[in-house]
Design a protein around this motif. Structure first.
Motif, mmCIF file in Angstrom:
data_model
loop_
_atom_site.group_PDB
_atom_site.id
_atom_site.type_symbol
_atom_site.label_atom_id
_atom_site.label_comp_id
_atom_site.label_asym_id
_atom_site.label_seq_id
_atom_site.Cartn_x
_atom_site.Cartn_y
_atom_site.Cartn_z
ATOM 1 N N LEU A 265 0.826 -1.203 0.000
ATOM 2 C CA LEU A 265 0.000 0.000 0.000
ATOM 3 C C LEU A 265 0.861 1.254 0.000
ATOM 4 O O LEU A 265 1.895 1.330 0.672
ATOM 5 N N HIS B 23 -13.434 3.663 0.650
ATOM 6 C CA HIS B 23 -12.533 3.414 -0.475
ATOM 7 C C HIS B 23 -11.970 2.004 -0.446
ATOM 8 O O HIS B 23 -10.813 1.770 -0.795
ATOM 9 N N ALA C 177 -8.068 0.101 1.470
ATOM 10 C CA ALA C 177 -7.905 1.400 2.115
ATOM 11 C C ALA C 177 -7.770 1.247 3.630
ATOM 12 O O ALA C 177 -8.465 0.445 4.248
ATOM 13 N N HIS D 103 -3.379 3.175 0.675
ATOM 14 C CA HIS D 103 -4.173 2.567 -0.396
ATOM 15 C C HIS D 103 -3.231 2.046 -1.472
ATOM 16 O O HIS D 103 -2.102 2.528 -1.610
ATOM 17 N N ARG E 71 -7.037 6.862 -5.496
ATOM 18 C CA ARG E 71 -7.944 6.682 -4.371
ATOM 19 C C ARG E 71 -7.287 7.119 -3.066
ATOM 20 O O ARG E 71 -7.972 7.603 -2.156
ATOM 21 N N LEU E 72 -5.988 6.959 -2.967
ATOM 22 C CA LEU E 72 -5.272 7.479 -1.806
ATOM 23 C C LEU E 72 -5.426 8.997 -1.738
ATOM 24 O O LEU E 72 -5.724 9.567 -0.674
#
Length: 427
Positions: free
Chosen positions: A220, A265, A269, A298, A303-304
């Protein structure tokens, strides 16, 4: 399929589970705690003793051993072609102050067991194999974490790293000299044919899914922040609720927003407020200031960033509503990482070939493999740990699972050695 893999599969010989377990338990004696864990901080005398044992075991296995300028240890088993870049494996043997027996240590000793097994079977690889102990992965005594692999990958400079100090003012350089592990080998500029790291999962997914092997796709991305909220301290009795500028009330809204952003998310996430201090810290004073940490993770960069944007909007709105001001300071930024496809397939293929239950998984924590992935093909192998508990004295893993992970490591390294020799990526 290369001849070395044929030898292993035709003889039906596998990793010596009991030998691997005995090595782990022997190492765990150094810094053993009353609760069954290990406290062996980086570059202490206990770390020296553990390093000495590793070096001796590797020499007994016929390896040459070198130490670089930041204390990383490399045990090399020669291959038929010494000019090929090595296929590497490793991890760390330093621990958290209340650490367990397996975090890091499994990856190192799985590598040692690979060497011993190849010796038992008389297997010669094409490329050399190396088992590495990386210095100060945990970052408990000296910051930052993943220090040795970070210098090796030229993420940190040697000079700045050697000057880092612990809580007592001792530098990394001084500590290395004190334990005799300030080596002569240059710390950077070394080719990596491939790198694999075996590790306990440090999470509950494999156990929950009843899988033995985690095929690690990547790690991640992480972005950390320090957030300071400023309101007004006031007496808890005479100050009406509607006139307060309570920084802790604002912080509570933001904690909820971090949690909602992560839940919104999925998959992969994570959002965490790990530290929160309210000032002045008196029971009858409205908190005028809060300092807190924000940790966002993430696998997908977009999306992060979306998670962070959502929480930033909540911070601004909350401060307006409660009469607060804020300072948001970035403190860490690690981009998401996907491991090289050939290495991932080597791990998956080894698990299939051994008939082991397995699943794709993503690492939520940092590992040395993340830095090594920038130098060459890299991959990771996860095995379950009891209850998903790690960085804890009760950390536990089953001998059969550890042996299975080691067997996957062996086969992945053999496949990578053949691929390096053929001028291909590990597959």
């Amino acid at each position: 399929m290369n001849a070395a893999v044929d030898v292993l599969q035709s003889t039906h010989q596998h990793i010596n589970r009991d030998r691997l377990w005995a090595s782990l338990m022997e190492l765990a004696k150094l810094g053993a705690t009353v609760k069954g864990g290990v406290c062996r901080l980086a570059l202490t005398d206990l770390d020296r003793q553990a390093r000495d044992i590793f070096v001796q075991w590797c020499k007994d296995a016929g390896c040459s051993v070198t130490v670089d300028e930041v204390g990383n240890i490399f045990a090399r088993r020669p291959g038929r072609n010494p000019n090929l870049p090595p296929v590497m494996t490793g991890s760390h043997i330093d621990t958290q102050p209340t650490g367990g027996k397996f975090d890091g240590c499994f990856g190192v000793l799985a590598g040692v067991e690979v060497l011993r097994t190849l010796n038992d079977l008389g297997v010669e690889t094409e490329a050399p194999l190396e088992v590495v102990v990386w210095t100060n992965e945990e970052g408990s005594r000296f910051a930052p974490c993943m220090m040795g692999s970070g210098v090796f990958a030229e993420k940190f400079t040697l000079e700045e790293t050697l000057a880092k100090v612990d809580a007592d003012g001792v530098t990394v350089g001084e500590a290395l000299n004190a334990i005799g592990y300030a080596g002569p080998r240059k710390v950077s500029g070394h080719k990596v044919g491939a790198y694999f790291e075996a590790h306990i999962e440090q999470g509950p997914i494999l156990e929950d899914e009843q899988k033995t092997i985690g095929v690690v796709l990547g790690a991640l991305g992480q972005k950390w922040f320090d957030l300071k909220l400023r309101g007004v301290e006031a007496h808890a009795g005479p100050t009406p609720m509607h006139l307060r500028k309570d920084a802790l009330v604002g912080a509570s809204v933001i904690v909820g927003a971090v949690n909602r952003a992560a839940l919104g998310h999925q998959p992969h996430a994570c959002g965490t407020v790990g530290c929160l201090q309210a000032y002045p810290g008196s029971r009858n004073v409205i908190p005028g200031e809060v300092r807190m940490t924000l940790d966002f993770r993430h696998l997908e960069p977009a999306r992060l960033d979306s998670m962070i944007a959502e929480v930033k909007q909540v911070i601004e709105t909350t401060c307006e509503e409660h009469g607060l001001t804020y300072e948001l300071t970035p403190t860490a930024d690690f981009p998401p990482l996907y491991f090289e496809k050939g290495c991932v397939e080597a791990v998956r293929g080894a698990a299939k070939g051994l008939g082991l239950s397995h699943m794709d998984i993503v690492s939520g924590a940092g590992h040395d493999a993340i830095f090594l992935a920038e130098l060459g093909p890299a991959g990771m192998i996860f095995v379950p740990c009891e209850g998903g508990i790690s960085h804890n004295e009760i950390e536990n893993a089953a001998p059969d699972d550890l042996a299975a992970g080691c067997a996957v490591l062996l086969r992945a390294m053999l496949a990578a050695s053949a691929a390096v020799a053929g001028g291909q990526q590990a597959a």
